[in-house]
Design a protein around this motif. Structure first.
Motif, PDB file in Angstrom:
ATOM      1  N   VAL E   6       0.811  -1.214   0.000  1.00 36.88           N
ATOM      2  CA  VAL E   6       0.000   0.000   0.000  1.00 36.88           C
ATOM      3  C   VAL E   6       0.846   1.267   0.000  1.00 36.88           C
ATOM      4  O   VAL E   6       0.353   2.342  -0.313  1.00 36.88           O
ATOM      5  CB  VAL E   6      -0.999   0.054   1.186  1.00 36.88           C
ATOM      6  CG1 VAL E   6      -1.848  -1.216   1.226  1.00 36.88           C
ATOM      7  CG2 VAL E   6      -0.288   0.294   2.502  1.00 36.88           C
ATOM      8  N   TRP E  26      -7.169  -3.846   8.131  1.00 40.13           N
ATOM      9  CA  TRP E  26      -6.408  -3.271   7.015  1.00 40.13           C
ATOM     10  C   TRP E  26      -5.933  -1.846   7.335  1.00 40.13           C
ATOM     11  O   TRP E  26      -4.966  -1.368   6.742  1.00 40.13           O
ATOM     12  CB  TRP E  26      -7.245  -3.234   5.732  1.00 40.13           C
ATOM     13  CG  TRP E  26      -7.476  -4.571   5.093  1.00 40.13           C
ATOM     14  CD1 TRP E  26      -6.817  -5.734   5.370  1.00 40.13           C
ATOM     15  CD2 TRP E  26      -8.420  -4.887   4.057  1.00 40.13           C
ATOM     16  NE1 TRP E  26      -7.292  -6.752   4.584  1.00 40.13           N
ATOM     17  CE2 TRP E  26      -8.275  -6.264   3.761  1.00 40.13           C
ATOM     18  CE3 TRP E  26      -9.370  -4.162   3.356  1.00 40.13           C
ATOM     19  CZ2 TRP E  26      -9.058  -6.913   2.792  1.00 40.13           C
ATOM     20  CZ3 TRP E  26     -10.137  -4.794   2.391  1.00 40.13           C
ATOM     21  CH2 TRP E  26      -9.984  -6.160   2.113  1.00 40.13           C
ATOM     22  N   THR E  29      -2.355  -1.603   8.269  1.00 40.57           N
ATOM     23  CA  THR E  29      -1.460  -1.672   7.107  1.00 40.57           C
ATOM     24  C   THR E  29      -1.346  -0.302   6.438  1.00 40.57           C
ATOM     25  O   THR E  29      -0.252   0.137   6.063  1.00 40.57           O
ATOM     26  CB  THR E  29      -1.985  -2.716   6.098  1.00 40.57           C
ATOM     27  OG1 THR E  29      -2.261  -3.926   6.797  1.00 40.57           O
ATOM     28  CG2 THR E  29      -0.964  -2.975   5.001  1.00 40.57           C
ATOM     29  N   VAL E  30      -2.470   0.326   6.290  1.00 37.69           N
ATOM     30  CA  VAL E  30      -2.486   1.662   5.671  1.00 37.69           C
ATOM     31  C   VAL E  30      -1.671   2.634   6.529  1.00 37.69           C
ATOM     32  O   VAL E  30      -0.852   3.408   6.012  1.00 37.69           O
ATOM     33  CB  VAL E  30      -3.932   2.167   5.477  1.00 37.69           C
ATOM     34  CG1 VAL E  30      -3.950   3.627   5.042  1.00 37.69           C
ATOM     35  CG2 VAL E  30      -4.667   1.293   4.460  1.00 37.69           C
TER      36      VAL E  30
END
Lengths: 154, 154, 154, 154, 154, 154
Positions: E6, E26, E29-30
């Motif tokens: 990402v 998620w 992760t971002v």
């Protein structure tokens, strides 16, 4: 008249006077004031029924006269939004010309430089776009004056 | 400078200069030009976050200074629409101030009289409303210039 | 006059006539036409400077008169968007009343039922909202007529 | 039915009925009422995806039927703004047709004459433009009704 | 999942995901991607019927979390316009909430840093504001999702 | 990662992720979630300066992929309004591209199915349109990201 009296004007007022005064002798005073204070500026004219042509004419003038760096998206982005803001004033409610059967004959000024808000000088450069002229039916004399002004950090 | 050079300006240009020049000496020339050509006009100031107060201040100035006849709906209707047009330029895209956290400090001019489009003089009276000032955050200095102009037959 | 001549009118025309005719005798004919064709409908009035009150009055009328099921978000969503569309016509460019110093006195109709486009009848129910009345300054007589119409599948 | 019952209708209501009733027999009553009260009026039709054509059709009808004096910018200005207001109702939020893939089939009326607000009759002439018809996809039957109304002093 | 996949996302995509993913895994992760690439960012929530409160909440979050320098008008101006752009997406056509009887429950993200357009990296910092949440009637469950995104040079 | 964690996402969030994630591996998870929950969906791309082409591309994708029944005006009407709403976010204030010298490169998703507001599941189908991509000058790299989202009952 010397330019001192106008050189203390804020940048937007100078841009507006530049567009509005056209060939009147006061314009020279305004230009001397702008030069004395270190602003970069240009004036142009555009007549069209096509909004796209008006935007392109102002953007091109800004680039060709080195008001902005045409290779910097940052600067192109800043001037584009200032143009759209100014056209919202010109169009008053509809950012459309030919689509709604209006034609425009416009004088525009673009001024770039320092900007003071009240007693403080804000950092960096700012850009002002003033657009003055006529809007109306596509028939000579069936039109009236209009003005718009956009302002942005650059 | 005598007022001759400006008295040939169209009515909108005179209204814009009146609002923009504020206390600069050129304003006297503009005023003499307006008087010489038989225009009725007034200038006022208003600061607010509330759009309603701005509209009311301009309408009231037009009535109290006899620019319009407050008993004529025809004239009130004409000036109302000219004010809204001018505020579309001031607000650029949103006719809202406080609702979107903006405050304004404005000088406005209202000019009424004859109107020439190109070489022709159009019949009857017309009304121009110019509004110049600052718009921005409710914090001193965090604001920039703005202008709007509305025009109508009356 | 019997209602046959109007019962072939499309649903929007019936809704507009219902709001516009107010106490004129033709309204009875329109109502009989609506009943004959199986439409559900209601009429109401609201006067306000506050847009929120106008929307709430129309929504409430739709719910209380069983034009829509107030427990169905689907139906509430459909009627809300039809109301906003109608108010865009009433306000012409600005969906604002009191904020820009306007007040309204409105008669509205809400009609629900079948809908034919040309020779075809479209499946399911549709909803029409028509709003007719006056808009203007908060001063008796300083106002003029306005109309708006919104339409949606439901 | 004689025209007395409608001749007391305000000018906007008459204009709206004229556009909406199309070929229904009530239209004759409305026309007789308009004639009895001394209004000048016309009706026309226009179908287009192009907003410019719609505006031009209505303006041309106003000129050719002597509702306005085509040599008077004052009158052309008044009717132009009334048309734009009416189209804001027709388009609901966007004054665009073909650009956003919509086509229209419209009946319009233009009515000029006296105007009473409440118990008072306002001086001078006023102009009402009503536009009724369908808006939708460029496919037969995939369209629904719409209405718009503009009003101005002239 | 590691954040490499990402971290090559453009800044706007990262801002949108940050606002939309809320508590989903998620989001971590971002966030790691944002940190790895040197972005400054923050997330906040605001619920209101009052547009002014929404703007103030986002501006305050930008200042308090040092995304922008609250003493620099340049930076405040940049973020203000990015917020208004994002709210135009949230409101779809009307930058109004409570006035038109809508309430919102929003999660917003503000991301500041470098910006690449295609293969080129544009000079200087840019700011992205993403707003995701619900808009609807002031009744639990009678609301649906909405998103808006604004972007500016800073 | 299995799709369970995303299958509880509301329909709008799924549509937004579908459009935003493009070729990232998370998109597969989102698609599995959509399939598991019984949604119908499609993804497409369109690049244009012409708003009409963008609308037509999305409508055509909805029809050709059987998201909507192209013979049902009800469904075409629902998706048209969802597209226009989404484009209001993309255009931020002006639903215009080429007219104001902007070009777009967009990925769009269309998702149809059930819809839960809070703890309640609303009856019937709903449709979500998410549009993500770039908007800017017609010059490579002189563009930035944008997003829009529209939602309707169908």
């Amino acid at each position: 008249m010397d330019s001192e009296s106008v050189s203390k004007f804020p940048v937007g007022k100078l841009a507006i006077l530049l567009a509005v005064l056209q060939d009147h002798e006061w314009r020279r005073t305004v230009e001397r004031g702008l030069i004395a204070e270190g602003y970069r500026f240009t004036i142009g004219r555009v007549g069209a029924m096509d909004m796209m042509k008006v935007i392109a004419a102002i953007e091109t003038a800004a680039k060709n006269n080195r008001i902005i760096d045409s290779e910097s998206y940052r600067e192109v982005h800043a001037v584009y939004h200032a143009i759209i803001e100014a056209l919202q004033g010109v169009g008053r409610g509809e950012v459309q010309f030919g689509n709604i059967l209006r034609t425009v004959g416009l004088t525009f000024s673009i001024v770039r430089g320092k900007f003071s808000g009240g007693p403080v000088e804000h950092e960096g450069d700012w850009i002002a776009v003033a657009i003055y002229g006529t809007i109306g039916a596509p028939k000579k004399g069936f039109e009236h004056e209009t003005i718009g002004f956009g302002f942005n950090h650059i």
